[in-house]
Structures are given as C-alpha cells and as structure tokens.
Motif scaffolding. Sequence first.
Motif: not given
Length: 367
Positions: A205-206, A233-235, A237-243, A260-263
């Motif tokens: 993720a990082k 959780a990794g997806l 985290a990346v979603r929150a950090a990139v444009d 599960r992926m949507c939720s």
Amino acid sequence: MSAATPVTAIRASAYTVPTDAPEADGTYSWDSTTLVLVEADGGGTTGLGWTYAPAAAAALVEGLLAPAVQGVDVLDVPAAAAAMARAVRNPGRTGVGSYAVSAVDCALWDLKARMLELPLHKLLGAVRDTVAVYGSGGFTTYTVDQLRDQLQGWALEQGIPRVKIKIGQDSGTNVPRDLERIGQARAAVGTGTELFVDANGGYTAKQAVRVMREAAAEHVTWFEEPVSSDDLAGLRAVRAAVDADVAAGEYGTGLPYFQRMCSADAVDCLQADVSRCGGISEWLRIAAVAAAHGLEVSGHCAPHLSAAVAAATPNFRHLEWFHDHVRIEDLFFDGILDPGGGRVRPSDAPGNGLAFRAADAEPYRIH
C-alpha cells in the motif's frame, strides 16, 4: 410464444491462441490465451457465450451445467441461472465454476434475444446508445517502441481518449522502470489522453502511494489493483491517499465478493468481468450493489461479450478494449464492433450480433 420453448442442447469447445508477442504484467506472464465457447440451442436457434479460462471450464459446462439447463424454457434465463447455481454447489460456485456458469449464462441471454428477434441490449433495456472504451495492453514485456506504437494506435489513429499500461514490474521490485514507462506512455499519447495504470496487485500500500506521488507530473487518473484485490484495507488506504481513481474487482466470481469490496470503501470504481462473475444475470445484480454504494462499474475484458449489458447498466463507466481479447474476438467472430472515437455501438442485429467463424477457429481447438 404461447408454449414453452426448451433449451435443447449446450455445447462447449475450447481454443488456445498464441499471443502476438511475449506478454506480462506486474505479477504474471503468458504466451497464449484460451477461449471456452458455449453454444446454446433452442427453438431452432443458437446463442453464443464464452469465457477466457482453462479448458477445464468446457468440461464443467458439458458435465454439470448442460444437464442442469436442458429443458428450461428459453425465455426463463433466471431459472437456468438458479439451476446452474445448484449444479455447482459442491464443486464450488467461485473460481473456474463461475467462469463456466458465465459462458452458459451469456449464451442463454443471447439465445433468448435471438428467439425474440431483439438486439441483446434492447432485450436487457438499454440506457445508452454507445459504450465508452479504453485501450488496454502496455505489457511490461514491451519495448519502448512497442509501447509507443500500441498506445498511439489507440489514441491517435482510433481516437480512443483513454489508454492503460501495466506496471508493478517484477511484483513491484523495479519501480524505476515503472516510472520510466509511465513517462514513456504519457509522451506517446500527449496531454489530451487519459492515462491509466494497472499494477495487478504488485505493490504494497505505501509503495503504491509513493509511486503515484513520484508519477504526479504524468497525471494518471486510474490506478488499478495497486495492491492485491484481496487486501481491502490496503486498497482503501491507497484510495484515501492518491488522486487517481482506485479500481479492482476483475477476479470477482459471485455477489458476496463485490458486496464486501463495496462495503469496505475499497474502490472508486468497481470492475466486473461478465465472463467470470456469473454472466449477465449476476452482472446486473453486481451493478445494483455498486449503485447502492454510489459506485460506477467498469467492464473488465471480453469487450464483445460485455457491450450489450454495459449499454443496459445505468451506473456504467467504461469497457476495457483489451489487446488479447480483441485479437481473438476479431479472429473468431463476424460482427465485431468499431472502437473509433472511444465508443462502441452494440449491434442492432438479434442477440449480440455475432456469428462464430468455426473454420477460422478450428486450428486453435484444444477441446
């Protein structure tokens, strides 16, 4: 039709087509692609469906699914879908079982549309006349010349305003080359074309966040599978950090996977593959789950199998015009679509509008 018209036969065949050059993404390499074709008969008409899967899927179609759906009314595709779900309960509804179900389900929807003499997208209820596509390939095995020629073929010659390349080289261990190739891709298509990248789960993720930060000048707008699609959780985290929009879902083989992926708030756009997820019947349910979470759906691969249901999905974004599958579908079928200008128009012929060229496919038959 006043009387029921039963499904009388389900046939499966498999064909392996070599790639036109060595191909790889961040975590896998291959030199051929196998298409499993299903033909569904009823009322003197034949419907076509397929999946990209091992030849074992053809054996599942013939051994488990054909007996389950034979005799079902051609018009009652949901009943056939339920029968197939029961048939694969013990061997498993996920994985290759879902691939086989998908091929049969698509063939049955095509058969129904042909019986009613309707284009498939009209039978499903179209919400748009055309479907946006993006050019997809850009394999990690390509030279800079191969990459440039492919991307410019889509962007400059065919006018497709969005293209995608593979990154995550060697499971994420060669980031300098990833960054170099992102720059090469941007240089090839200029600033007027959207640039997508797909790491196929190759990064942590990082690491994925750092790659997007270093590639900021290239204005990547779509980041597919920056980490494994199983790492929600990794997806997130990346979603929150990139444009860039984060996307995943191509491996999903059943409604609970997508729920599960949507939720988990893991993606900005949900990917679904009609040749894997359970076919058109399950795609429609998946799209509804995505809509309930405020998400759009992007079609993964199998473009000619996907175009009709994409046109009938209100929350649809775009369809992957994938190099390997376009080659095979062009080789095997008459009635293929034109992606010029970045959109395809589903056929107005009955069903999916395709005709299988058996003689052209025969040299590649393995089942």
